[in-house]
Design a protein around this motif. Structure first.
Motif, mmCIF file in Angstrom:
data_model
loop_
_atom_site.group_PDB
_atom_site.id
_atom_site.type_symbol
_atom_site.label_atom_id
_atom_site.label_comp_id
_atom_site.label_asym_id
_atom_site.label_seq_id
_atom_site.Cartn_x
_atom_site.Cartn_y
_atom_site.Cartn_z
ATOM 1 N N VAL A 83 -73.248 49.796 27.421
ATOM 2 C CA VAL A 83 -72.276 48.696 27.416
ATOM 3 C C VAL A 83 -72.445 47.877 28.691
ATOM 4 C CG1 VAL A 83 -69.829 48.102 27.335
ATOM 5 C CG2 VAL A 83 -70.681 50.069 26.027
ATOM 6 N N CYS A 84 -72.797 46.613 28.518
ATOM 7 C CA CYS A 84 -73.014 45.713 29.652
ATOM 8 C C CYS A 84 -71.750 45.630 30.497
ATOM 9 C CB CYS A 84 -73.404 44.326 29.138
ATOM 10 S SG CYS A 84 -73.696 43.117 30.454
ATOM 11 N N THR A 85 -71.940 45.638 31.817
ATOM 12 C CA THR A 85 -70.793 45.620 32.731
ATOM 13 C C THR A 85 -70.231 44.217 32.936
ATOM 14 O OG1 THR A 85 -72.247 45.447 34.652
ATOM 15 C CG2 THR A 85 -71.576 47.671 33.959
ATOM 16 N N HIS A 86 -70.809 43.212 32.294
ATOM 17 C CA HIS A 86 -70.256 41.866 32.396
ATOM 18 C C HIS A 86 -69.085 41.732 31.432
ATOM 19 C CE1 HIS A 86 -70.656 37.290 31.673
ATOM 20 N NE2 HIS A 86 -69.909 37.490 32.736
ATOM 21 N N LEU A 87 -69.377 41.559 30.148
ATOM 22 C CA LEU A 87 -68.297 41.391 29.173
ATOM 23 C C LEU A 87 -68.393 42.378 28.016
ATOM 24 C CD1 LEU A 87 -67.964 37.489 29.078
ATOM 25 C CD2 LEU A 87 -66.540 39.147 30.306
ATOM 26 N N GLY A 88 -69.194 43.408 28.174
ATOM 27 C CA GLY A 88 -69.161 44.503 27.211
ATOM 28 C C GLY A 88 -70.096 44.424 26.018
ATOM 29 N N CYS A 89 -71.083 43.537 26.012
ATOM 30 C CA CYS A 89 -72.057 43.533 24.917
ATOM 31 C C CYS A 89 -72.966 44.768 25.050
ATOM 32 C CB CYS A 89 -72.899 42.265 24.962
ATOM 33 S SG CYS A 89 -71.963 40.779 24.558
ATOM 34 N N ILE A 90 -73.663 45.064 23.983
ATOM 35 C CA ILE A 90 -74.569 46.206 23.990
ATOM 36 C C ILE A 90 -75.954 45.738 24.433
ATOM 37 C CG2 ILE A 90 -75.570 48.062 22.590
ATOM 38 C CD1 ILE A 90 -72.468 48.106 23.013
ATOM 39 N N LEU A 101 -82.077 44.269 28.443
ATOM 40 C CA LEU A 101 -81.617 42.886 28.360
ATOM 41 C C LEU A 101 -80.263 42.894 27.674
ATOM 42 C CD1 LEU A 101 -81.834 39.735 28.188
ATOM 43 C CD2 LEU A 101 -83.004 40.104 26.000
ATOM 44 N N CYS A 102 -79.323 42.184 28.246
ATOM 45 C CA CYS A 102 -78.060 41.945 27.541
ATOM 46 C C CYS A 102 -78.197 40.602 26.828
ATOM 47 C CB CYS A 102 -76.882 41.923 28.501
ATOM 48 S SG CYS A 102 -75.351 41.581 27.590
ATOM 49 N N PRO A 103 -78.106 40.600 25.491
ATOM 50 C CA PRO A 103 -78.358 39.372 24.742
ATOM 51 C C PRO A 103 -77.251 38.337 24.877
ATOM 52 C CG PRO A 103 -77.649 41.095 23.250
ATOM 53 C CD PRO A 103 -77.790 41.730 24.605
ATOM 54 N N CYS A 104 -76.109 38.723 25.401
ATOM 55 C CA CYS A 104 -74.984 37.776 25.441
ATOM 56 C C CYS A 104 -75.158 36.695 26.500
ATOM 57 C CB CYS A 104 -73.682 38.533 25.658
ATOM 58 S SG CYS A 104 -73.247 39.518 24.218
ATOM 59 N N HIS A 105 -75.476 37.090 27.729
ATOM 60 C CA HIS A 105 -75.584 36.105 28.805
ATOM 61 C C HIS A 105 -76.829 36.321 29.656
ATOM 62 C CE1 HIS A 105 -71.240 36.804 27.931
ATOM 63 N NE2 HIS A 105 -71.330 35.515 27.674
ATOM 64 N N GLY A 106 -77.803 37.059 29.126
ATOM 65 C CA GLY A 106 -79.076 37.207 29.823
ATOM 66 C C GLY A 106 -79.069 38.161 31.001
ATOM 67 N N GLY A 107 -78.174 39.111 31.037
ATOM 68 C CA GLY A 107 -78.206 40.107 32.103
ATOM 69 C C GLY A 107 -79.411 41.025 31.936
ATOM 70 N N HIS A 108 -80.005 41.444 33.036
ATOM 71 C CA HIS A 108 -81.130 42.380 33.003
ATOM 72 C C HIS A 108 -80.823 43.573 33.897
ATOM 73 C CE1 HIS A 108 -84.386 40.211 30.856
ATOM 74 N NE2 HIS A 108 -83.686 39.148 31.215
ATOM 75 N N GLY A 118 -78.863 37.935 36.194
ATOM 76 C CA GLY A 118 -77.737 37.581 35.327
ATOM 77 C C GLY A 118 -76.398 37.965 35.917
ATOM 78 N N PRO A 119 -75.360 37.814 35.101
ATOM 79 C CA PRO A 119 -73.996 37.955 35.618
ATOM 80 C C PRO A 119 -73.407 39.365 35.718
ATOM 81 C CG PRO A 119 -73.947 37.218 33.333
ATOM 82 C CD PRO A 119 -75.402 37.282 33.741
ATOM 83 N N PRO A 120 -74.048 40.430 35.216
ATOM 84 C CA PRO A 120 -73.373 41.733 35.312
ATOM 85 C C PRO A 120 -73.028 42.078 36.765
ATOM 86 C CG PRO A 120 -75.204 41.896 33.790
ATOM 87 C CD PRO A 120 -75.310 40.545 34.459
ATOM 88 N N PRO A 121 -71.773 42.484 37.005
ATOM 89 C CA PRO A 121 -71.329 42.734 38.385
ATOM 90 C C PRO A 121 -71.714 44.100 38.931
ATOM 91 C CG PRO A 121 -69.506 43.012 36.874
ATOM 92 C CD PRO A 121 -70.680 42.554 36.048
HETATM 93 S S1 FES Z 1 -71.943 40.578 28.449
HETATM 94 FE FE1 FES Z 1 -73.857 41.195 29.241
HETATM 95 S S2 FES Z 1 -74.491 39.554 30.487
HETATM 96 FE FE2 FES Z 1 -72.546 38.942 29.724
#
Ligand code: FES
Length: 139
Positions: A83-90, A101-108, A118-121
Motif C-alpha cells: 500500500v503506497c504511503t502517499h494516498l494508499g494505491c497498490i 511503481l505506484c500507478p496513481c501519482h508516479g511514486g517509486h 514521487g510524492p510518497p512521504p
Molecule cells: S498514491 Fe501512490 S504516489 Fe500517490
C-alpha cells in the motif's frame, strides 16, 4: 410549455445516461487502484520459497491489505506492505527496473521499499517474516 417539459425530460434522461456511463467507467478503475477492503484475511501467510525466484515479487493478502514478498537480485528476501504511503494505491513490481511503481501519482520505491521518486512521504512498511523448511511465513 410542452416543449420545456420535453427538454426537461430529455435533460433528465441524458443526465442519467451520463451518470451510468461514469459509474461503469470509474468503478473498475477505483477497484483496481484502491487498497483492498478490510475483509478478513490471514494474519499469517505461508508461501513456498520456490514461488519467488530471484528478481521477482509475489503479491498476497495479509491482515486485510495487499502485501508483497520480493527476492532481490543477489537473493535477499523482504516482505512489505504493497500500500503506497502517499494516498494508499497498490504498488506494482517493475521487474525490468527492479523497483515498485505506484500507478496513481508516479511514486517509486526500491525493492527494500525506500522512496526514490514521487510524492510518497515514507517507505513501504516492512512486514515480519521467517523462513523454515522451504516455507516463508509472513506474520
Ligand atoms: S498514491 Fe501512490 S504516489 Fe500517490
Amino acid at each position: 410549455m410542452e416543449s420545456n417539459g420535453r427538454r426537461t425530460f430529455l435533460g433528465v434522461c441524458l443526465g442519467g445516461l451520463a451518470a451510468a456511463v461514469a459509474a461503469v467507467t470509474v468503478w473498475p478503475a477505483y477497484r483496481y487502484l484502491a487498497p483492498r477492503s478490510t475483509r478478513a484475511t490471514a494474519a499469517r501467510v505461508d508461501i513456498p520459497e520456490k514461488d519467488i525466484p530471484e528478481g521477482e515479487a509475489k503479491f498476497f493478502e495479509f491482515n486485510g491489505a495487499s502485501a508483497v514478498l520480493v527476492r532481490k537480485r543477489g537473493g535477499g528476501l523482504i516482505a512489505l506492505s504493497a500500500v503506497c504511503t502517499h494516498l494508499g494505491c497498490i504498488v506494482q513490481w517493475e521487474k525490468d527496473k527492479q523497483d515498485f511503481l505506484c500507478p496513481c501519482h508516479g511514486g517509486h520505491y526500491t525493492p527494500d521499499g525506500v522512496v526514490t521518486a514521487g510524492p510518497p512521504p515514507k517507505p513501504l512498511a516492512k512486514l515480519p517474516f521467517s523462513v523454515a523448511n522451504g516455507i516463508i511465513t509472513v506474520g
